[in-house]
Design a protein around this motif. Sequence first.
Motif, mmCIF file in Angstrom:
data_model
loop_
_atom_site.group_PDB
_atom_site.id
_atom_site.type_symbol
_atom_site.label_atom_id
_atom_site.label_comp_id
_atom_site.label_asym_id
_atom_site.label_seq_id
_atom_site.Cartn_x
_atom_site.Cartn_y
_atom_site.Cartn_z
ATOM 1 N N ASP A 4 0.806 -1.227 0.000
ATOM 2 C CA ASP A 4 0.000 0.000 0.000
ATOM 3 C C ASP A 4 0.840 1.277 0.000
ATOM 4 O O ASP A 4 0.428 2.298 0.536
ATOM 5 N N LEU A 5 2.023 1.213 -0.599
ATOM 6 C CA LEU A 5 2.881 2.394 -0.682
ATOM 7 C C LEU A 5 2.970 2.936 -2.112
ATOM 8 O O LEU A 5 3.856 3.699 -2.426
ATOM 9 N N THR A 6 2.058 2.527 -2.973
ATOM 10 C CA THR A 6 2.125 2.917 -4.374
ATOM 11 C C THR A 6 1.993 4.429 -4.509
ATOM 12 O O THR A 6 1.031 5.023 -4.033
ATOM 13 N N GLY A 7 2.968 5.024 -5.153
ATOM 14 C CA GLY A 7 2.971 6.465 -5.352
ATOM 15 C C GLY A 7 3.223 6.804 -6.809
ATOM 16 O O GLY A 7 3.232 5.921 -7.677
ATOM 17 N N PRO A 8 3.460 8.074 -7.092
ATOM 18 C CA PRO A 8 3.676 8.509 -8.477
ATOM 19 C C PRO A 8 4.857 7.805 -9.158
ATOM 20 O O PRO A 8 4.777 7.472 -10.336
ATOM 21 N N ALA A 9 5.935 7.557 -8.423
ATOM 22 C CA ALA A 9 7.090 6.879 -9.029
ATOM 23 C C ALA A 9 6.743 5.449 -9.424
ATOM 24 O O ALA A 9 7.193 4.959 -10.466
ATOM 25 N N ASP A 10 5.939 4.788 -8.605
ATOM 26 C CA ASP A 10 5.500 3.430 -8.947
ATOM 27 C C ASP A 10 4.609 3.446 -10.182
ATOM 28 O O ASP A 10 4.735 2.586 -11.056
ATOM 29 N N ARG A 11 3.719 4.408 -10.254
ATOM 30 C CA ARG A 11 2.833 4.505 -11.421
ATOM 31 C C ARG A 11 3.646 4.772 -12.683
ATOM 32 O O ARG A 11 3.355 4.201 -13.738
ATOM 33 N N ARG A 12 4.682 5.609 -12.574
ATOM 34 C CA ARG A 12 5.559 5.855 -13.735
ATOM 35 C C ARG A 12 6.276 4.570 -14.136
ATOM 36 O O ARG A 12 6.374 4.246 -15.322
ATOM 37 N N PHE A 13 6.797 3.832 -13.142
ATOM 38 C CA PHE A 13 7.472 2.569 -13.413
ATOM 39 C C PHE A 13 6.524 1.603 -14.137
ATOM 40 O O PHE A 13 6.876 1.012 -15.160
ATOM 41 N N LEU A 14 5.323 1.439 -13.610
ATOM 42 C CA LEU A 14 4.358 0.518 -14.211
ATOM 43 C C LEU A 14 3.961 0.969 -15.614
ATOM 44 O O LEU A 14 3.799 0.133 -16.518
ATOM 45 N N HIS A 15 3.829 2.277 -15.802
ATOM 46 C CA HIS A 15 3.483 2.796 -17.129
ATOM 47 C C HIS A 15 4.616 2.516 -18.127
ATOM 48 O O HIS A 15 4.359 2.063 -19.248
ATOM 49 N N ARG A 16 5.851 2.782 -17.714
ATOM 50 C CA ARG A 16 6.997 2.524 -18.585
ATOM 51 C C ARG A 16 7.109 1.037 -18.916
ATOM 52 O O ARG A 16 7.419 0.668 -20.049
ATOM 53 N N LEU A 17 6.873 0.179 -17.919
ATOM 54 C CA LEU A 17 6.916 -1.261 -18.158
ATOM 55 C C LEU A 17 5.823 -1.665 -19.142
ATOM 56 O O LEU A 17 6.073 -2.406 -20.088
ATOM 57 N N GLY A 18 4.605 -1.157 -18.937
ATOM 58 C CA GLY A 18 3.498 -1.463 -19.858
ATOM 59 C C GLY A 18 3.797 -1.007 -21.269
ATOM 60 O O GLY A 18 3.492 -1.712 -22.243
ATOM 61 N N ASP A 19 4.414 0.157 -21.406
ATOM 62 C CA ASP A 19 4.817 0.631 -22.736
ATOM 63 C C ASP A 19 5.824 -0.304 -23.377
ATOM 64 O O ASP A 19 5.720 -0.654 -24.550
ATOM 65 N N ALA A 20 6.851 -0.704 -22.604
ATOM 66 C CA ALA A 20 7.906 -1.578 -23.139
ATOM 67 C C ALA A 20 7.332 -2.935 -23.539
ATOM 68 O O ALA A 20 7.819 -3.562 -24.492
ATOM 69 N N LEU A 21 6.304 -3.376 -22.837
ATOM 70 C CA LEU A 21 5.665 -4.661 -23.150
ATOM 71 C C LEU A 21 4.570 -4.522 -24.201
ATOM 72 O O LEU A 21 3.889 -5.486 -24.531
ATOM 73 N N GLU A 22 4.400 -3.307 -24.720
ATOM 74 C CA GLU A 22 3.375 -2.983 -25.726
ATOM 75 C C GLU A 22 1.978 -3.374 -25.262
ATOM 76 O O GLU A 22 1.187 -3.947 -26.001
ATOM 77 N N LEU A 23 1.697 -3.015 -24.009
ATOM 78 C CA LEU A 23 0.366 -3.249 -23.457
ATOM 79 C C LEU A 23 -0.470 -1.980 -23.470
ATOM 80 O O LEU A 23 -1.629 -1.994 -23.060
ATOM 81 N N ARG A 24 0.076 -0.891 -23.901
ATOM 82 C CA ARG A 24 -0.640 0.395 -23.940
ATOM 83 C C ARG A 24 -0.697 0.900 -25.360
ATOM 84 O O ARG A 24 0.049 0.650 -26.169
#
Length: 162
Positions: free
Chosen positions: A142-162
């Motif tokens: 439960d510590l998800t913050g803006p940096a985590d969201r950026r990490f997850l977004h970048r990962l999703g982009d790299a995996l072509e999920l977005r």
Amino acid sequence: MSHSLAGEPPSAGRRAAPLTTAVYSAAEWDLLTTLPGRVLVAAASPTPGRPPRGVAAGLAGLDAVAAGRAFDSDLVRAVVAAIYARHDGAPAPADRLADLVDLLAACRAAVRVLRRRADPADSAAYRQWLESVAVRVCHADDLTGPADRRFLHRLGDALELR
């Protein structure tokens, strides 16, 4: 009695590699089977703006990797089986595991491999499974913050999920 591994049937109690793995080179298969662990470590590693993760996050990541055993994807199940079958005990160097730039490049390389060799449904399942590992780690404590969201977004982009 000893048998050669080339062209001979598997010994009693040992199964032949699933057909799924036969289409990948050794380097490609290594990439696909090491990437889940690399994603887990990167998601759990503290970086500027991201707090250190606790044991619960690591366990959530391991659970997410193991959950791949129940996926409706031959590829994901074969990758999980390969991860659990490894017995060399030699982890990759920690600096490579946590390097986000390297991880994202590896994810893009895996997408290229999957595009060339995998069934589209297996490719999608594998990429979604990798993302789910990171999501479970990032949300475990439960510590998800803006940096985590950026990490997850970048990962999703790299995996072509977005």
